[in-house]
Scaffold this motif. Structure first.
Motif, PDB file in Angstrom:
ATOM      1  N   UNK A 136      14.806   2.443  -5.344  1.00 34.67           N
ATOM      2  CA  UNK A 136      14.542   3.737  -4.489  1.00 34.67           C
ATOM      3  C   UNK A 136      13.244   3.523  -3.961  1.00 34.67           C
ATOM      4  N   UNK A 137      12.262   3.419  -4.829  1.00 33.33           N
ATOM      5  CA  UNK A 137      10.800   3.170  -4.233  1.00 33.33           C
ATOM      6  C   UNK A 137      10.470   2.361  -3.269  1.00 33.33           C
ATOM      7  N   UNK A 138      11.183   1.237  -3.276  1.00 36.59           N
ATOM      8  CA  UNK A 138      11.097   0.261  -2.095  1.00 36.59           C
ATOM      9  C   UNK A 138      11.908   0.609  -0.787  1.00 36.59           C
ATOM     10  N   UNK A 139      12.958   1.409  -0.837  1.00 33.02           N
ATOM     11  CA  UNK A 139      13.452   1.780   0.159  1.00 33.02           C
ATOM     12  C   UNK A 139      12.691   3.072   0.728  1.00 33.02           C
ATOM     13  N   UNK A 140      12.050   3.984  -0.012  1.00 31.24           N
ATOM     14  CA  UNK A 140      11.230   4.996   0.442  1.00 31.24           C
ATOM     15  C   UNK A 140       9.954   4.497   1.270  1.00 31.24           C
ATOM     16  N   UNK A 141       9.450   3.328   0.749  1.00 31.23           N
ATOM     17  CA  UNK A 141       8.292   2.585   1.049  1.00 31.23           C
ATOM     18  C   UNK A 141       8.711   2.164   2.367  1.00 31.23           C
ATOM     19  N   UNK A 142       9.890   1.413   2.550  1.00 26.62           N
ATOM     20  CA  UNK A 142      10.397   0.763   3.823  1.00 26.62           C
ATOM     21  C   UNK A 142      10.330   1.998   4.918  1.00 26.62           C
TER      22      UNK A 142
ATOM     23  N   UNK B 212       0.902  -1.279  -0.175  1.00 25.13           N
ATOM     24  CA  UNK B 212      -0.039  -0.187  -0.014  1.00 25.13           C
ATOM     25  C   UNK B 212       0.856   1.253   0.018  1.00 25.13           C
ATOM     26  N   UNK B 213       2.046   1.045   0.627  1.00 20.11           N
ATOM     27  CA  UNK B 213       3.030   2.381   0.566  1.00 20.11           C
ATOM     28  C   UNK B 213       3.544   2.652  -0.720  1.00 20.11           C
ATOM     29  N   UNK B 214       4.101   1.441  -1.466  1.00 20.06           N
ATOM     30  CA  UNK B 214       4.440   1.640  -2.802  1.00 20.06           C
ATOM     31  C   UNK B 214       3.494   2.284  -3.777  1.00 20.06           C
ATOM     32  N   UNK B 215       1.988   1.643  -3.505  1.00 20.83           N
ATOM     33  CA  UNK B 215       1.086   2.229  -4.394  1.00 20.83           C
ATOM     34  C   UNK B 215       1.071   3.513  -4.320  1.00 20.83           C
ATOM     35  N   UNK B 216       0.846   4.042  -2.893  1.00 21.13           N
ATOM     36  CA  UNK B 216       0.537   5.505  -2.724  1.00 21.13           C
ATOM     37  C   UNK B 216       1.857   6.370  -3.313  1.00 21.13           C
ATOM     38  N   UNK B 217       2.869   5.852  -3.163  1.00 17.36           N
ATOM     39  CA  UNK B 217       4.249   6.538  -3.990  1.00 17.36           C
ATOM     40  C   UNK B 217       3.969   6.516  -5.602  1.00 17.36           C
TER      41      UNK B 217
END
Length: 351
Positions: free
Chosen positions: A164-170, A75-80
């Protein structure tokens, strides 16, 4: 204790209702626990606890990982991805159709509960005007759904998540976990004092520290030298985030910074009470190569092949002289900031 299979499927997100005995069948495990025993079972398994004989029994059930599923993380990555599309694609910024609430919703879903199973005498007779309204509503619903599906396909096409998207979501995921889920750390020297305090009297590790601890910290700071070693007391207490300085007045002139969030000053009085949204505790460093690399050195703790941290949960020892800074004064200032927040241990190397 009796354990039963999950009625609604394994690993549910929410707590189950109280089932009747005939709904849960026979137990898959029956065991007697003695005072002090701990039993682990996966989330969702139903348990019954019955005191043996004429004695009373009290137990505490602790749930973990309820909000740590792949769906929660995704849900965090989709929000991004949605935020990026909002900035780059005009279609996602367009307003919903005017009057959409007048034809979307269960009250207007005539395919659900349309009365097709009712006898002919109970079915509603529609006038020509009502039939036209129904046709218009169905057309608008179809257009609404078609637009939604089109945007959903665009979103799906852009969901090529990079590292980068995955690290931001993490980071977003873990900061939320640290602020809203993690209890604050209690220094060992303050545990005795905490036992005699009333709820709400002390709300941070800083307030719980004694004068003796403050003096010890000052001594450690005064004795820092290039051969001194530092390490995170527990790297899982902290989270490094790249951001822009929100205190800068002009948005276009905001300076890149590193925010180091930690759990050490989480609110004790209102922890997880559902009514307060605490501001997370964090340190702010300039986003320089020296600061980034030095923090990464401290976060470089042992990882086993299964991904878990080392048995001591301690970060690696790093000499101040080996940090990425070009001079000792910058390295010392960096260590002092971490030490003042009780995030690191210090070994002066005198032994």
């Amino acid at each position: 204790w009796r354990l039963y299979e999950c009625v609604d499927g394994p690993l549910p997100r929410e707590y189950s209702r109280d089932y009747q005995q005939h709904e849960i069948g026979n137990p898959i495990l029956a065991v007697t626990l003695e005072p002090g025993d701990v039993m682990y079972f996966p989330r969702g398994f139903i348990h019954q606890a019955i005191a043996v004989g004429d004695t009373f029994s009290h137990h505490v059930t602790v749930s973990t990982y309820q909000r740590s599923s792949w769906a929660d993380f995704m849900s965090k990555t989709v929000d991004t991805a949605l935020n990026k599309l909002f900035d780059s694609d005009f279609a996602f910024r367009k307003s919903l159709p005017v009057g959409w609430s007048g034809y979307m919703g269960p009250a207007y879903d005539e395919d659900n509960g349309s009365g097709s199973d009712l006898p002919e005498t109970k079915k509603r007779k529609r006038s020509s005007g009502e039939a036209a309204t129904r046709a218009t509503r169905q057309r608008l619903q179809h257009e609404f759904g078609r637009t939604y599906s089109k945007l959903l396909r665009r979103l799906s096409a852009t969901l090529h998540i990079n590292s980068m998207d995955l690290h931001e979501a993490a980071n977003e995921f873990m900061i939320d976990f640290q602020v809203n889920r993690m209890a604050p750390y209690l220094p060992s020297s303050a545990k005795g004092a905490a036992a005699g305090r009333k709820r709400g009297e002390a709300t941070s590790a800083e307030e719980m520290e004694t004068e003796e601890m403050d003096a010890a910290t000052m001594v450690a700071i005064a004795n820092l030298k290039p051969s001194s070693r530092i390490r995170f007391r527990n790297p899982s207490w902290a989270r490094m985030v790249f951001d822009e300085d929100q205190d800068t007045e002009a948005e276009g002139d905001r300076t890149p910074v590193i925010l180091l969030f930690s759990t050490l000053k989480n609110d004790r009085a209102h922890h997880m009470d559902g009514e307060h949204t605490p501001d997370p505790s964090c340190l702010k460093f300039p986003r320089t190569e020296e600061h980034v690399r030095s923090l990464q050195m401290l976060f470089d703790w042992p990882i086993r092949p299964d991904g878990r941290g080392g048995p001591q949960q301690k970060g690696p020892w790093v000499h101040l002289r080996d940090l990425a800074f070009h001079n000792f004064q910058d390295a010392k200032a960096f260590a002092v900031a971490l030490l003042a927040e009780s995030l690191i241990d210090v070994d002066q190397g005198d032994k």
